[in-house]
Design an enzyme around this catalytic site. Structure first.
Site: not given
Length: 348
Positions: A264, A312, A324
């Site tokens: 990520c 994240h 993402h």
């Protein structure tokens, strides 16, 4: 070439926080809930499937947290390695300077010896640690001005050398500790991912297929939002958005920063690097890499940080969507900005 189409119902309603097997197992789950409380769960494998799927989701979340710890430790290790190398180089140059000075003063001692004997004060030159002797003023009084100056300079350079040796030793110790932390976090990630894979492998074929369709976008129905007319707030944000959208379809790989696979924070770091902007390696670091803005004011190119621990990150691209790198087995993709709890929004 990627074509664009209007936002689908799927894109408006898909949330990662929803149990990924719910659609595939809703009927079985309803049947299970209708059974008497004394019913044997073993007779209803759907309950076990849902539990396994939830455990897989949890393991992937834990693995992502461990991945960000690995990324932080790995980045720190690289910094320490560079710092240690620079210190070692400086220490080597200081040692060379000390050696040259000792050589000059040694030649002076040799000349005195040939002339009838070494002055007692010059015997300190034969010592590896003359500093304590040099602290005595009487020692310098026995030498002429030039000799005393040479010895004072040697004392100063020797002190610098010893300080650099201590700094280098300390930096090397930190480097070794950081390497050990990298190894621990790597094992933690690998252990969690291996456990998740075993649970997935144990699912029946239909349940595994449902899991893949619900949570990992198997490529047969990729969602592409309508971003027509959406303009980022700056040129560098526009370049980062173009880069992150170009990465759509790339596989997730923990610890990776592209250009062919990403985790990520590796994805957002890489995308902004294409715009000439350097971001920290981790999602926690990226949270502080710019100005905080409300989610309601998010613009394309903003970094959306998720979960309370900022473990994240995705990039907002407009129309309520982020791009993402989700988790192992998934591709870089679009998802609704509210797919999981938003911690903050950062504008680099």
């Amino acid at each position: 070439m990627v074509s664009h189409r209007r936002t689908s119902q799927r894109g408006q309603t898909t949330f990662a926080s929803v149990t990924v097997l719910s659609a595939a197992l809703a009927t079985a789950a309803a049947a299970l809930s209708a059974q008497p409380a004394s019913a044997d769960p073993a007779e209803h494998p759907s309950a076990g499937r849902e539990s396994a799927a939830a455990r897989v989701d949890k393991l992937y979340e834990e693995a992502e947290r461990a991945t960000e710890k690995f990324n932080a430790a790995d980045a720190r290790t690289k910094e320490l390695r560079d710092e240690a190398a620079a210190l070692q180089d400086r220490t080597a140059r200081a040692q060379e300077r000390v050696n040259r000075m000792r050589g000059r003063l040694g030649a002076l001692a040799a000349a005195q010896y040939r002339a009838g004997g070494i002055d007692p004060a010059l015997r300190l030159l034969l010592s590896e640690r003359p500093d304590s002797y040099l602290e005595k003023a009487s020692a310098l009084d026995r030498l002429n001005g030039s000799q005393a100056g040479e010895l004072r300079q040697l004392r100063s350079v020797t002190r610098v050398l010893e300080q650099q040796r201590r700094e280098t030793a300390g930096k090397l110790a930190l480097l070794e500790a950081s390497r050990e932390e990298v190894a621990r976090n790597k094992k933690d990630v690998q252990r969690k991912l291996a456990t998740a894979q075993r649970l997935l492998n144990a699912l029946p074929r239909d349940a595994r297929a449902a899991y893949d369709r619900a949570s990992r976008s198997d490529g047969r129905d990729e969602f592409i939002p309508d971003l027509t007319g959406i303009v980022p707030g700056s040129g560098r944000a526009a370049a980062a958005v173009a880069a992150v959208r170009a990465a759509i379809g790339s596989p997730y790989a923990w610890g990776s920063t592209g250009p062919s696979a990403f985790d990520c924070s590796g994805l957002t770091q890489w995308a902004y690097a294409q715009a000439g902007v350097s971001l920290p390696r981790t999602s926690q670091g990226q949270r502080g890499a710019g100005r905080q803005v409300p989610l309601s004011q998010a613009q394309p190119g903003d970094l959306v940080i998720y979960r309370s621990d900022a473990s994240h990150v995705g990039m907002y691209v407009g129309n309520g969507q982020v791009v993402h790198a989700p988790y192992p087995g998934a591709k870089v993709r679009y998802d609704p900005v509210g797919m999981m709890p938003v911690q903050s929004v950062t504008r680099p």
